[in-house]
Design a protein around this motif. Structure first.
Motif, PDB file in Angstrom:
ATOM      1  N   PHE A   1     -42.822 -24.345  30.048  1.00  0.00           N
ATOM      2  CA  PHE A   1     -42.802 -25.114  28.808  1.00  0.00           C
ATOM      3  C   PHE A   1     -43.056 -24.275  27.549  1.00  0.00           C
ATOM      4  CE2 PHE A   1     -44.019 -28.576  31.935  1.00  0.00           C
ATOM      5  CZ  PHE A   1     -42.713 -29.016  32.071  1.00  0.00           C
TER       6      PHE A   1
ATOM      7  N   THR B   1     -44.522 -29.765  24.456  1.00  0.00           N
ATOM      8  CA  THR B   1     -43.285 -29.100  24.058  1.00  0.00           C
ATOM      9  C   THR B   1     -42.181 -30.087  23.705  1.00  0.00           C
ATOM     10  OG1 THR B   1     -43.809 -27.264  25.528  1.00  0.00           O
ATOM     11  CG2 THR B   1     -41.550 -27.393  24.761  1.00  0.00           C
TER      12      THR B   1
ATOM     13  N   TYR C   1     -45.049 -25.417  34.808  1.00  0.00           N
ATOM     14  CA  TYR C   1     -45.720 -25.583  33.520  1.00  0.00           C
ATOM     15  C   TYR C   1     -45.786 -24.309  32.696  1.00  0.00           C
ATOM     16  CZ  TYR C   1     -49.673 -24.496  36.615  1.00  0.00           C
ATOM     17  OH  TYR C   1     -50.492 -23.949  37.557  1.00  0.00           O
TER      18      TYR C   1
ATOM     19  N   GLU D   1     -46.028 -30.890  29.259  1.00  0.00           N
ATOM     20  CA  GLU D   1     -44.618 -31.098  28.959  1.00  0.00           C
ATOM     21  C   GLU D   1     -44.472 -31.830  27.627  1.00  0.00           C
ATOM     22  OE1 GLU D   1     -42.526 -32.522  32.320  1.00  0.00           O
ATOM     23  OE2 GLU D   1     -40.614 -32.683  31.261  1.00  0.00           O
TER      24      GLU D   1
ATOM     25  N   ILE E   1     -35.124 -25.448  31.929  1.00  0.00           N
ATOM     26  CA  ILE E   1     -36.253 -26.075  32.627  1.00  0.00           C
ATOM     27  C   ILE E   1     -35.849 -26.478  34.050  1.00  0.00           C
ATOM     28  CG2 ILE E   1     -37.677 -28.177  32.694  1.00  0.00           C
ATOM     29  CD1 ILE E   1     -38.775 -26.247  30.734  1.00  0.00           C
TER      30      ILE E   1
END
Lengths: 175, 159
Positions: free
Chosen positions: A97, B130, A94, B127, A117
């Protein structure tokens, strides 16, 4: 003040839940408290440099440079850079992000950001050495080989699942 | 060890930045703090959820679920646990090694480790901030399916 309360209301209610669990079952309460404390210390030790680097990235790397290296049309080089950036990281997924947000703001392609990612989630170098130490080299290398394929497939699927408008919306979220 | 390298990088970067342009360095630190403060409520919530769930779902409980069950169902259970929980690597890998010793197969362990890293249900709100709902959902579902396939292959290759 009201704003802060609103933003932290989930956290505050979780604290309340944790406290009532602790009152009902002191053993679980104390255990969860010590796990939370250990995790907090662990996370806080990794997180500051990540966010400082994020800030420096935001201020010093201009849009044109980011587009040139990881934007649309940066080709294989862009994919490799995104992959290496993610692999050279540390810390929980996390934390990735917000970094991905800066990359999007500067014009990285969505595909490359999803590669970043993916790499951050599975091919972090310190994580791999730890995995090999615990689960053995053949397990780790087999999983690594599969993960590299998987990261590309997942990035491809995610990008292709979005139409032009949806892709533009994601860039808009990170403006 | 790796954390020190990160600190070294951040420190060197800050020093160079400060030397070249103080105003920009200040802006970078401000941005760093604002990005962090932006995720802080979720970050703190996640930590409490991890603490609570791990205090109830002890390594012993996980071992009981995965250690005895085998085959596809064990793998599915492993991947569900991996998707929902959020365990830092330094806890997860020793746990996975202990699970292997107590009878879980490579397939279940691979499913657990892979979903743990790639799929994040607890962190979805972050998440979505973003990537938006759709992309976050697609990425997590794709990662889940991939983890099952990877676990299957690892189970076949290493057995």
């Amino acid at each position: 003040m009201k704003d802060i309360l609103k933003r932290y209301r989930l956290f505050l209610s979780l604290v309340a839940i944790n406290a009532s669990v602790g009152l009902a079952f002191p053993e679980i309460g104390l255990k969860s408290l010590s796990i939370t404390k250990n995790n907090l210390i662990e996370m806080m030790s990794v997180i500051p440099p990540i966010f400082i680097l994020l800030g420096l990235l935001d201020v010093w790397v201009d849009r044109a440079t980011m587009i040139k290296y990881t934007g649309k049309g940066s080709g294989l080089k862009g994919v490799l850079i995104a992959f290496l950036l993610g692999s050279a990281s540390a810390g929980p997924l996390y934390a990735a992000f917000p970094v991905a947000g800066v990359m999007l703001k500067k014009g990285s392609s969505l595909f490359n950001v999803f590669i970043f990612i993916g790499a951050w989630s599975t091919t972090k170098i310190p994580m791999l050495t730890f995995e090999a130490a615990n689960l053995g080299l053949s397990f780790t290398l087999t999983r690594l080989a599969l993960s590299i394929i998987g990261i590309v497939l997942i990035a491809f699927t995610t990008e292709k699942s979005l139409n032009k408008q949806q892709q533009a919306d994601i860039y808009e979220l990170n403006r | 060890m790796f954390t020190y390298i990160l600190y070294g990088l951040a420190g060197t970067g800050l020093a160079i930045s400060f030397f070249k342009d103080r105003a920009k360095t200040k802006a970078a630190l401000k941005k760093a703090w604002m990005s962090f403060e932006n995720i802080l409520p979720q970050f703190l919530s996640i930590l409490i959820i991890i603490g609570l769930s791990l205090s109830m779902l002890s390594p012993q409980t996980i071992t009981n679920i995965l250690g005895t069950s085998s085959g596809i169902w064990g793998m599915l259970a492993a991947s569900l646990i991996g998707s929902i929980t959020l365990i830092p690597g330094f806890v997860a890998f020793p746990l996975a090694a202990a699970l292997l010793k107590s009878g879980a197969g490579y397939m279940q362990i691979a499913a657990f480790v892979s979903t743990l890293m790639m799929v994040g249900i607890v962190t979805l709100p972050l998440e979505i901030k973003t990537f938006g709902k759709r992309a976050a959902a697609v990425r997590n579902i794709a990662a889940f399916i991939f983890s099952l396939c990877a676990a299957f292959v690892i189970g076949v290759v290493l057995s």
